[in-house]
Structures are given as structure tokens and as C-alpha cells.
Design a protein around this motif. Structure first.
Motif, short mmCIF file in Angstrom:
data_model
loop_
_atom_site.label_atom_id
_atom_site.label_comp_id
_atom_site.label_asym_id
_atom_site.label_seq_id
_atom_site.Cartn_x
_atom_site.Cartn_y
_atom_site.Cartn_z
N GLN A 255 -9.49 27.57 -8.62
CA GLN A 255 -10.84 27.95 -9.04
C GLN A 255 -11.86 27.38 -8.07
O GLN A 255 -11.72 26.26 -7.57
CB GLN A 255 -11.11 27.46 -10.46
CG GLN A 255 -12.36 28.05 -11.09
CD GLN A 255 -12.46 27.75 -12.57
OE1 GLN A 255 -11.48 27.40 -13.21
NE2 GLN A 255 -13.64 27.87 -13.13
N TYR A 257 -16.15 26.75 -7.64
CA TYR A 257 -17.36 26.66 -8.46
C TYR A 257 -18.20 27.91 -8.31
O TYR A 257 -18.19 28.56 -7.26
CB TYR A 257 -18.16 25.41 -8.08
CG TYR A 257 -19.10 25.61 -6.90
CD1 TYR A 257 -20.49 25.63 -7.09
CD2 TYR A 257 -18.63 25.78 -5.60
CE1 TYR A 257 -21.37 25.81 -6.03
CE2 TYR A 257 -19.49 25.95 -4.54
CZ TYR A 257 -20.86 25.97 -4.75
OH TYR A 257 -21.72 26.16 -3.71
N ASN A 258 -18.95 28.29 -9.34
CA ASN A 258 -19.80 29.49 -9.28
C ASN A 258 -21.18 29.23 -9.86
O ASN A 258 -21.80 30.13 -10.41
CB ASN A 258 -19.12 30.66 -9.99
CG ASN A 258 -18.85 30.38 -11.45
OD1 ASN A 258 -19.19 29.30 -11.95
ND2 ASN A 258 -18.25 31.32 -12.15
N THR A 259 -21.64 28.00 -9.73
CA THR A 259 -22.95 27.61 -10.23
C THR A 259 -23.82 27.16 -9.07
O THR A 259 -23.31 26.86 -7.99
CB THR A 259 -22.82 26.46 -11.25
OG1 THR A 259 -22.02 25.41 -10.67
CG2 THR A 259 -22.12 26.93 -12.52
N LEU A 262 -22.82 21.68 -8.11
CA LEU A 262 -21.40 21.41 -8.19
C LEU A 262 -21.09 20.75 -9.54
O LEU A 262 -21.68 19.72 -9.87
CB LEU A 262 -20.95 20.48 -7.05
CG LEU A 262 -21.05 21.01 -5.62
CD1 LEU A 262 -20.46 20.00 -4.65
CD2 LEU A 262 -20.33 22.34 -5.48
N PRO A 263 -20.17 21.31 -10.31
CA PRO A 263 -19.85 20.73 -11.62
C PRO A 263 -19.01 19.47 -11.47
O PRO A 263 -18.43 19.20 -10.41
CB PRO A 263 -19.06 21.83 -12.30
CG PRO A 263 -18.39 22.55 -11.18
CD PRO A 263 -19.37 22.52 -10.04
N LEU A 266 -13.80 21.19 -13.26
CA LEU A 266 -13.48 22.56 -12.87
C LEU A 266 -12.02 22.81 -13.23
O LEU A 266 -11.14 22.05 -12.81
CB LEU A 266 -13.73 22.76 -11.37
CG LEU A 266 -13.80 24.18 -10.83
CD1 LEU A 266 -14.94 24.96 -11.46
CD2 LEU A 266 -13.98 24.16 -9.31
N HIS A 285 -18.45 15.54 -7.74
CA HIS A 285 -18.89 16.91 -8.00
C HIS A 285 -17.97 17.84 -7.22
O HIS A 285 -17.79 17.69 -6.03
CB HIS A 285 -20.36 17.08 -7.62
CG HIS A 285 -21.27 16.26 -8.48
ND1 HIS A 285 -21.93 16.78 -9.56
CD2 HIS A 285 -21.59 14.95 -8.44
CE1 HIS A 285 -22.64 15.82 -10.15
NE2 HIS A 285 -22.44 14.70 -9.49
N HIS A 287 -16.07 21.23 -5.73
CA HIS A 287 -16.29 22.51 -5.07
C HIS A 287 -15.13 23.47 -5.29
O HIS A 287 -15.33 24.67 -5.50
CB HIS A 287 -16.48 22.25 -3.57
CG HIS A 287 -16.69 23.49 -2.75
ND1 HIS A 287 -15.64 24.25 -2.28
CD2 HIS A 287 -17.82 24.09 -2.31
CE1 HIS A 287 -16.12 25.27 -1.58
NE2 HIS A 287 -17.43 25.20 -1.59
#
Length: 467
Positions: A255, A257-259, A262-263, A266, A285, A287
Motif C-alpha cells: 500500500q 499513502y494517498n493523503t 504521511l499517515p 498504513l 510517518h 510513505h
């Protein structure tokens, strides 16, 4: 006409709420056979309210619902109690319901009651727990319990019902009959292999499959935490920069990230950093995650430390601690590995002749002397107007608000010093540095070594094509 199992006590009338001064608790009654409840009546008003109570059965049954009082003079702020009893012999199997009607106040109050009598014939089996996700490193105490509940068609639990789990080799502990609540269980053995696993429950002629996954314990390879741009570790990796973590079992899924930010988690994966002195404990965070690689930004909060302890976590599963060496700078060019000449630095050429469009530099389309090149770079250290960990650099047309590196780097192409016009974080992107230079007029042609230096630290040489 709806039964209590379909409508409960009915809709809440807010207008009645505003009018009444009488309250009753509990608001519903669910009898065990031949049991009793205490209704507490309260008067929130200033005057005595004469109340009448009436049992209104919907279904006739041998036991009857009896009230200890059918009328009450309810005085203000003095609660009174009325016992509601289910008395008599148990009826035949079925569901029985009705209501206690309370009248005399500003509005009528309806307290529904309900009880069931089972037929002790299995109708359904509910999986209370439906699966598991474990790894071989789990202690036996962390392995899940598989639970189910057996009921008849009225929802009454069936006790003393025989059941069996297969294959027995996967079961550590289990009873053989359901308890008085109709519940049975099994505890899994520790697994020695990874991958999908399943256990079958056989009960009353029914077979139910419990499926789960035994995933590998995440493992970080020795020496496999590198600068995400060029794979180099050097004297250390810079806070704020991207690193690539290599190993096995690092993520259950691939996966990205798509925000805009950076979450910190994930695909259920998280990465954390702790300083040896225990003063800083922060999440990375993320990627990108996959089974063999995770890319994260080293948190800015680790500036000033020379090392940090890092681990990868998936739920309750954790990798061993990995010591990450840290440094203020760890410069490196992000590269295009698919170029025919081999990995070359990602660069955009902005021709000096502004009538020509910009293009991505490659071995088949070299950069031109005197043109402006923009490189994407990693590990250039602190900046002005810093962006918090995981957040994008500010989107601004005001040069004074850009996130410029506090230390200006130098760039050489084929040993020739280039003029650096900008060095800082790329607006709207997270932790990605951009460096703009002018190609030296005396730069050699062909595939040339490219080096960026900052704070006395040189990057591993990359390549760029010059014509």
C-alpha cells in the motif's frame, strides 16, 4: 402490530417528554422465567400525581404478570417502587410479550415486557469470535479463544450441547459441551508455520469454519535500513529524510499513502522511534509498505541525537529493535533506475531559452550547459519555515515563506562546481527536497558523476547526462 423485538419500546415522542413530569425506570422488562422486577416511579413536578398501573398482555400464557400495586399517589421528589412479577408455571415454548400501562399523568407511559421459553432444539449457532491474526512469536496467552453460542428458534441458549473441533492438533484447550448460556469455546495451539489456517466446529449436525492467518513476525534485515534516495547510510541518516527499511513480513499488504500528509499507520503497520535516553518516543510517518520494504520519514523530533531505536509493529506483533544511526545531514539524489545508462539522478531541465518546454533529463535527452536543473534530493537537514513531521511543505508564491535549507549545499557535475539558486523543501510535498542549479558552462559532456555536499558530508556519486 410490530412485536417488541422489532420496535423495542417504540418511538420517543419529544413533545411528551416536554409535557410529562413522571419518569419510570427501567423502561423495558425482560423476564427470566418466574422472575421479578422493581419499577421505580419518580415525580419531577411540584404536585402529587395519581397514577394507575395496568398489565396489558399481548400473548396469553400460563404465568401471569402481577403488580404489587395498581394505583400510586406519586408525590414530588419521593420515588415509589412497584414490583412486577412473573408468576405461575412455565408455558410451552414460545415468545411472550405485553406492556405495563401507566396512566394518570400528563401523558401515558408504556413499559414493554418480554420473555421466552425455549424448545431446546438447535436452530442457530453464532460465532462470537470469527477468526484470528497471530504470528509464531506470540506467547500462548496471546492466542485467541474461539467462541460460539447455540440457541433455539426463540433465541434461548442451549446448554449441554455436544460439540467437537477439528483438526484437534490445532486446539490447545476446549470443552466438549456448551454451558448454561449456550456458549462453547476452544483455545488455539501455538502455530509453527505461517499462512492461512482454519478450524472446523461440528455441533448439532452443523459445521462452521473459523479462518485465520498466521503471519510471519516482522523482521528488519541487518544493515538494511538505508537512505531511500541512494541506499547509502554513511555516518548516519538525517531526521526529516526518507529511509527505506528492508526485511521480511513487514506488512500484510502492499500500500502507498494517498493523503496530503504521511499517515502514522498504513495497512495496519506502524513504525516507531525511541531515543536511548527515553526522552523522545515518536511514530514515523509512512510513505509505502510491502512485505519486504517500508519507506518512512524519520521524525524531525530526533534532531540532535546520534542514534534511535526503531521497530516495526503490526497489531500486537513487533520486530526486534533496530539501532538507526543519525546525523544532521545524509544527502543523496533520488534516481531513475530504469534509464538505459543505469541509475541517473532525477532532474528536470528548464532551458535557458524560455520558449522551449522543460523536460526530464536522461541518457537519451541530456541536460544542456547553462540551463537550470531541478533535482529531487534527500537528507539536507533543517530548514526555515519547517513543516512538522509528516506534513507537506507550505504552498506559497512568497519566496520568504519557502522552507529553505539552513545550510546551503554545493553541487558538482563532472568535478565542475555548479551555481545553486535554491535548496529547500518542495512546496505541497512531504519531506522532499528540491535543489536548483545552473549547469556549468565548462561541464564535460556525456554521462558525468554528480555529487551534492552539505555540512561537510558528500553524497554517494550519482550520474547525469550532459551534452
Amino acid at each position: 402490530p410490530a412485536r417488541v423485538t422489532g420496535m423495542g419500546a417504540g418511538k420517543l415522542n419529544l413533545g411528551y417528554v416536554a409535557q410529562t413530569t413522571v419518569a419510570v425506570s427501567p423502561s423495558t422488562l425482560s423476564f427470566n422465567p418466574l422472575s421479578a422486577y422493581t419499577l421505580t416511579l419518580s415525580n419531577l413536578g411540584a404536585a402529587t400525581v395519581p397514577l394507575q398501573l395496568l398489565v396489558h398482555p399481548r400473548d396469553t400464557s400460563t404465568p401471569s404478570v402481577q403488580l404489587s400495586a395498581t394505583s400510586v399517589q406519586l408525590q414530588p421528589n419521593i420515588p415509589q417502587q412497584v414490583t412486577v412479577s412473573l408468576t405461575g408455571t412455565a408455558p410451552g415454548p414460545g415468545a411472550y410479550e405485553g406492556a405495563i400501562l401507566i396512566t394518570g399523568g400528563a401523558v401515558s407511559i408504556r413499559v414493554p415486557y418480554y420473555f421466552v421459553v425455549g424448545d431446546n432444539t438447535l436452530d442457530n449457532v453464532y460465532q462470537i469470535t470469527s477468526g484470528w491474526l497471530v504470528d509464531p512469536s506470540f506467547a500462548a496467552s496471546l492466542y485467541p479463544e474461539l467462541d460460539f453460542k447455540a440457541v433455539d428458534k426463540y433465541g434461548v441458549p442451549i446448554g449441554s450441547l455436544t460439540y467437537q473441533w477439528t483438526p484437534s492438533a490445532l486446539i490447545n484447550l476446549a470443552e466438549t459441551t456448551t454451558n448454561g448460556y449456550g456458549i462453547g469455546y476452544a483455545v488455539l495451539n501455538q502455530f509453527n508455520t505461517t499462512g492461512p489456517q482454519s478450524v472446523n466446529l461440528s455441533v448439532g449436525g452443523k459445521t462452521i469454519t473459523y479462518s485465520g492467518l498466521v503471519r510471519p513476525t516482522p523482521s528488519i534485515g541487518t544493515g538494511r535500513v538505508n537512505n531511500a534516495a541512494n541506499g547509502n547510510v554513511g555516518a548516519g541518516l538525517a531526521p526529516g529524510s526518507y529511509i527505506a527499511i528492508y526485511g521480511s513480513g513487514l506488512s500484510p499488504a502492499l500500500q502507498v499513502y494517498n493523503t496530503p500528509y504521511l499517515p502514522i499507520s498504513l495497512a495496519g503497520v506502524s513504525v516507531s522511534f525511541d531515543t536511548p535516553d527515553g526522552k523522545v518516543s515518536v511514530p514515523a510517518h509512512i510513505h509505502f509498505v510491502s512485505d519486504g520494504q517500508i519507506n518512512v520519514q524519520i521524525p524531525w523530533e530526533l534532531q540532535g541525537y546520534d542514534q534511535a531505536l526503531m521497530k516495526v509493529s503490526i497489531g500486537l506483533t513487533q520486530s526486534a529493535l533496530y539501532t538507526v544511526p543519525l546525523a544532521q545531514f545524509s544527502p543523496g539524489f533520488f534516481e531513475n533506475p530504469s534509464d538505459p545508462a543505469g541509475p541517473v539522478a532525477w532532474a528536470i531541465d528548464y532551458p535557458a531559452d524560455t520558449g522551449q518546454p522543460a523536460y526530464i533529463v536522461g541518457s537519451n535527452k541530456p541536460a544542456v550547459r547553462g540551463d537550470t536543473l531541478q533535482f529531487y534530493v534527500n537528507g539536507l537537514g533543517p530548514t526555515t519555515n519547517p513543516a512538522p513531521s509528516g506534513e507537506p511543505a507550505p504552498d506559497t508564491s512568497d519566496p520568504s515563506l519557502l522552507s529553505n535549507t539552513l545550510t546551503k549545499p554545493t553541487v558538482t557535475i563532472g568535478g565542475r562546481l555548479a551555481t545553486v539558486s535554491f535548496s529547500g523543501l518542495t512546496p505541497t510535498l512531504v519531506a522532499l527536497y528540491a535543489v536548483n542549479i545552473t549547469v556549468p558552462l565548462d561541464a564535460p559532456s556525456g554521462i558525468q558523476p554528480l555529487v551534492i555536499s552539505i555540512g561537510g558530508v558528500d553524497s554517494v556519486p550519482s550520474q547525469i547526462a550532459i551534452q
